[in-house]
Motif scaffolding. Structure first.
Motif, short mmCIF file in Angstrom:
data_model
loop_
_atom_site.label_atom_id
_atom_site.label_comp_id
_atom_site.label_asym_id
_atom_site.label_seq_id
_atom_site.Cartn_x
_atom_site.Cartn_y
_atom_site.Cartn_z
N ASN A 128 0.91 -1.32 0.08
CA ASN A 128 -0.19 0.00 0.03
C ASN A 128 0.74 1.20 -0.01
OD1 ASN A 128 -2.27 -1.53 -0.06
ND2 ASN A 128 -2.61 -1.33 2.13
N GLU A 129 1.76 1.13 0.71
CA GLU A 129 2.96 2.35 0.85
C GLU A 129 3.55 2.76 -0.55
OE1 GLU A 129 4.27 1.66 5.34
OE2 GLU A 129 5.78 1.44 3.70
N GLU A 130 3.67 1.54 -1.40
CA GLU A 130 4.55 1.68 -2.77
C GLU A 130 3.37 1.83 -3.90
OE1 GLU A 130 7.61 -0.61 -3.84
OE2 GLU A 130 8.66 -0.52 -1.81
N GLY A 131 2.02 1.66 -3.46
CA GLY A 131 1.10 1.46 -4.50
C GLY A 131 1.45 0.48 -5.39
N VAL A 132 1.78 -0.65 -4.81
CA VAL A 132 2.00 -1.79 -5.99
C VAL A 132 0.89 -2.97 -5.11
CG1 VAL A 132 4.08 -1.08 -6.95
CG2 VAL A 132 3.85 -2.71 -4.79
N PRO A 133 1.04 -4.06 -6.15
CA PRO A 133 0.15 -5.27 -5.53
C PRO A 133 1.06 -6.04 -4.54
CG PRO A 133 0.17 -5.24 -7.92
CD PRO A 133 0.97 -4.32 -7.53
N ALA A 134 0.32 -6.61 -3.59
CA ALA A 134 1.15 -7.45 -2.61
C ALA A 134 2.19 -8.40 -3.16
CB ALA A 134 0.11 -7.99 -1.50
N SER A 135 1.51 -9.18 -4.27
CA SER A 135 2.32 -10.10 -4.85
C SER A 135 3.80 -9.65 -5.51
CB SER A 135 1.53 -10.67 -6.16
OG SER A 135 1.11 -9.82 -7.10
N GLU A 136 3.77 -8.28 -5.87
CA GLU A 136 4.94 -7.86 -6.31
C GLU A 136 5.97 -7.43 -5.07
OE1 GLU A 136 4.41 -4.36 -8.91
OE2 GLU A 136 6.46 -3.53 -8.44
N ILE A 137 5.56 -7.19 -4.18
CA ILE A 137 6.54 -7.01 -2.91
C ILE A 137 7.07 -8.34 -2.81
CG2 ILE A 137 6.53 -6.47 -0.45
CD1 ILE A 137 6.35 -3.94 -2.16
N ALA A 138 6.05 -9.36 -2.42
CA ALA A 138 6.41 -10.82 -2.18
C ALA A 138 7.44 -11.35 -3.16
CB ALA A 138 5.13 -11.78 -1.95
N GLU A 139 7.28 -11.19 -4.60
CA GLU A 139 8.27 -11.49 -5.50
C GLU A 139 9.59 -10.98 -5.29
OE1 GLU A 139 6.23 -11.38 -9.31
OE2 GLU A 139 4.75 -12.56 -8.46
N ARG A 140 9.63 -9.68 -5.22
CA ARG A 140 10.78 -9.06 -5.00
C ARG A 140 11.72 -9.26 -4.01
NH1 ARG A 140 10.02 -2.97 -3.42
NH2 ARG A 140 8.51 -2.80 -5.09
N TYR A 141 11.03 -9.55 -2.88
CA TYR A 141 11.91 -10.01 -1.73
C TYR A 141 12.28 -11.50 -1.65
CZ TYR A 141 11.63 -4.97 -0.55
OH TYR A 141 11.99 -3.80 -0.77
N THR A 142 11.38 -12.20 -2.35
CA THR A 142 11.72 -13.63 -2.58
C THR A 142 12.62 -13.91 -3.19
OG1 THR A 142 9.39 -14.31 -2.34
CG2 THR A 142 10.64 -15.68 -3.14
N LYS A 143 12.88 -13.10 -4.37
CA LYS A 143 14.11 -13.04 -5.41
C LYS A 143 15.24 -12.70 -4.40
CE LYS A 143 15.65 -11.22 -9.56
NZ LYS A 143 16.45 -9.99 -9.26
N ALA A 144 15.21 -11.53 -3.62
CA ALA A 144 16.34 -11.05 -2.76
C ALA A 144 16.90 -12.11 -1.77
CB ALA A 144 15.82 -9.91 -2.18
N PHE A 145 15.75 -12.78 -1.32
CA PHE A 145 16.09 -13.93 -0.12
C PHE A 145 17.07 -14.81 -0.77
CE2 PHE A 145 14.66 -18.22 1.42
CZ PHE A 145 15.25 -17.94 2.56
N PHE A 146 16.56 -15.39 -1.89
CA PHE A 146 17.36 -16.57 -2.38
C PHE A 146 19.00 -16.01 -3.15
CE2 PHE A 146 13.35 -18.42 -3.66
CZ PHE A 146 13.31 -19.43 -2.69
N GLU A 147 18.79 -14.82 -3.45
CA GLU A 147 20.21 -14.26 -3.88
C GLU A 147 21.14 -14.32 -2.54
OE1 GLU A 147 18.67 -11.32 -7.31
OE2 GLU A 147 19.17 -10.31 -5.47
N ASP A 148 20.55 -13.77 -1.46
CA ASP A 148 21.31 -13.77 -0.32
C ASP A 148 21.87 -14.88 0.45
OD1 ASP A 148 21.12 -10.99 -0.81
OD2 ASP A 148 19.77 -10.44 0.66
N ILE A 149 20.85 -15.83 0.33
CA ILE A 149 21.31 -17.10 1.04
C ILE A 149 22.19 -17.85 0.31
CG2 ILE A 149 19.11 -17.59 2.76
CD1 ILE A 149 18.20 -19.54 0.63
#
Ligand code: AMP
Ligand code: ZN
Length: 468
Positions: free
Chosen positions: A78-99
């Protein structure tokens, strides 16, 4: 092998349900931001336990959930004005990169809450049929008074919990400890059809449904940070055992907190460093060694200085490995074997790890080996291939295979490792310049780094580096 079981509050002999198979579930991230170095402690210690079980010959199925629908994700969307799925996808990708950078081995399954809505609803239906869950106009709650053993994991009684816990007060609930299984949809929130109307699952029920789907109704090991004992894991037991009537998990393992300045590192307190940022200036090996030097269940204080000291220990391992490799290249098959028994080191390493994954002790065995072998090498004699191979194999199996702390010599000239270290030197020099009130020099360092897209952010806790 013994494991400290939070459920029974004692060390117990590890007896898998169906050897050599072991089912292990570790609560994973809520994907609404980069994970911090406190979360990383739980991910790395879970990884080390899994690696050791594999070392022991078990066939481990390792499952880590991704919470991809949750209040925090919706808030950020809501803060970014994007769908929740977009946030989840962005940080899922980042999670995999970091681990991956942290050398955490990939789980066998990463179930996502949004892909298990059916299983979650089935579990809630079962609880409702048994009279353990109740629906209040589309909000479904778990009735804790219907589960006699509620409190058995956290060791608390229901009346103590009612008065002590910070629990959400909600007029719809029969008891303040009752918790949401299904949340009624609010406007502009992601929602799914259900027998109780449109809505989304609660957090606790997601882990019960997904762990049982992928590991069965009873499985061996469930782990997570200490903060999850209550209410999260207590509720998972209530849901799963309430629904199946069977024991849910044999061994509960909880990781101690990573603290910063005597407080638990957490997103909400704001006292955190993202793993992504730490990895810019520190190696994965140093981070893993830093975690491993403390037992997984004890609290651990974080500071950049402590981590830098660990980097020196990693250099020691690296130099040793280099020496062994060089000797190996020169050695011949017939050479002598010194007075040295590699089996002793394996035994000690296993003894340490068999005792509730005592990694500090296991790491000490690795450094004992380095010291003893260096002593043998200082005689300037050359030995046969077998000696160097035995040493190298030990390091590969223990320091790398289990602990993940062996630097990769091939990557030594890799730019990332070196530039991280050079960057840290510049940050340290700039701090000294500031302390000496040489602001001109301090600013020049900052500005020149900025030209390379490295942004230095000063705060009372030190300097963070961000790559634009
Ligand atoms: P979260 O994304 O907040 O649900 O956390 C993911 C995992 O990290 C969970 O297993 C938490 O228990 C764990 N965790 C969170 N903060 C810390 C901390 N400061 N130290 C150790 N583990 C933590
Ligand atoms: Zn969980």
């Amino acid at each position: 092998m013994v494991i400290y079981n939070t459920l029974t509050k004692k060390k117990e002999e590890f007896k898998p349900l169906n050897p050599p198979h072991v089912g292990m579930y570790v609560c994973g991230p809520t994907v609404y931001d980069y994970f911090h170095i406190g979360n990383a402690r739980s991910f790395v210690m879970g990884d080390i336990i899994r690696r050791y079980l594999i070392y022991k010959g078990y066939d481990v199925k390792y499952v880590m959930n991704l919470t991809d629908i949750d209040d925090k994700i919706i808030k950020k969307a809501n803060e970014e004005g994007v769908p929740a799925s977009e946030i989840a996808e962005r940080y899922t990708k980042a999670f995999f990169e970091d681990i991956e950078k942290l050398k955490v081995k990939k789980a066998d399954v990463y179930p996502k809450a949004t892909e298990h809505i059916q299983e979650i609803q089935d579990l809630i239906k079962k609880l409702e049929e048994k009279g353990i869950a109740y629906d209040v106009n589309g909000e479904v709650f778990y009735d804790v008074l219907k589960f006699d053993e509620y409190g058995k994991l956290s060791g608390k009684k229901i009346d103590e919990l009612e008065s002590g816990a910070r629990i959400e007060i909600n007029d719809l609930k029969k008891n303040p400890l009752d918790f949401s299984l299904w949340k009624k949809a609010k406007p502009d929130e992601p929602k799914w059809e259900s027998p109780w109307g449109e809505g989304r699952p609660g957090w606790h029920v997601e882990c019960s449904a997904m762990s049982m789907k992928h590991l069965g109704e009873t499985f061996d090991i469930h782990a997570g940070g200490h903060d999850l004992i209550f209410p999260h894991h207590e509720n998972e037991i209530a849901q799963s055992e309430g629904a199946t009537g069977k024991e849910f998990v044999k061994y509960w393992i909880h990781f101690g907190f990573l603290n910063f300045k005597n407080e638990k590192m957490s997103k909400s307190l704001g006292n955190f460093f993202t793993t992504r940022d730490i990895l810019k200036t520190h190696s994965a090996e140093a981070i893993r060694l830093f975690f491993g030097q403390t037992h997984y269940a004890s609290p651990l204080s974080f500071s950049d200085e402590l981590l830098s000291n660990t980097e020196k220990a990693v250099s020691k391992i690296k130099n040793f490995l280099k020496t062994i490799e060089e000797n190996l290249q020169k050695a011949n098959e017939e050479g002598e074997y010194p007075e040295f028994d590699i089996r002793k080191y394996y035994q000690k390493f296993e003894q340490a790890m068999d005792d509730d994954f005592n990694t500090p002790q296991a790491i000490a065995v690795v450094f004992d080996l380095i010291r003893d072998v260096n002593k043998i090498l200082s005689s300037q004699k050359s030995f046969g291939v077998k000696f160097y191979n035995d040493v190298k194999t030990f390091l590969d199996k223990t320091a790398e295979g289990v602990l993940g702390i062996l630097p990769d010599l091939k990557q030594e000239k890799g730019s990332e490792d070196l530039s991280g270290k050079l960057l840290q030197i510049l940050v340290d020099v700039r701090l000294k310049a500031k302390q000496k009130k040489d602001f001109e020099l301090a600013d020049e360092i900052r500005d020149r780094l900025k030209e390379l897209d490295f942004i230095l952010l000063d705060s009372k806790d030190g300097t963070k580096v961000r790559k634009e």
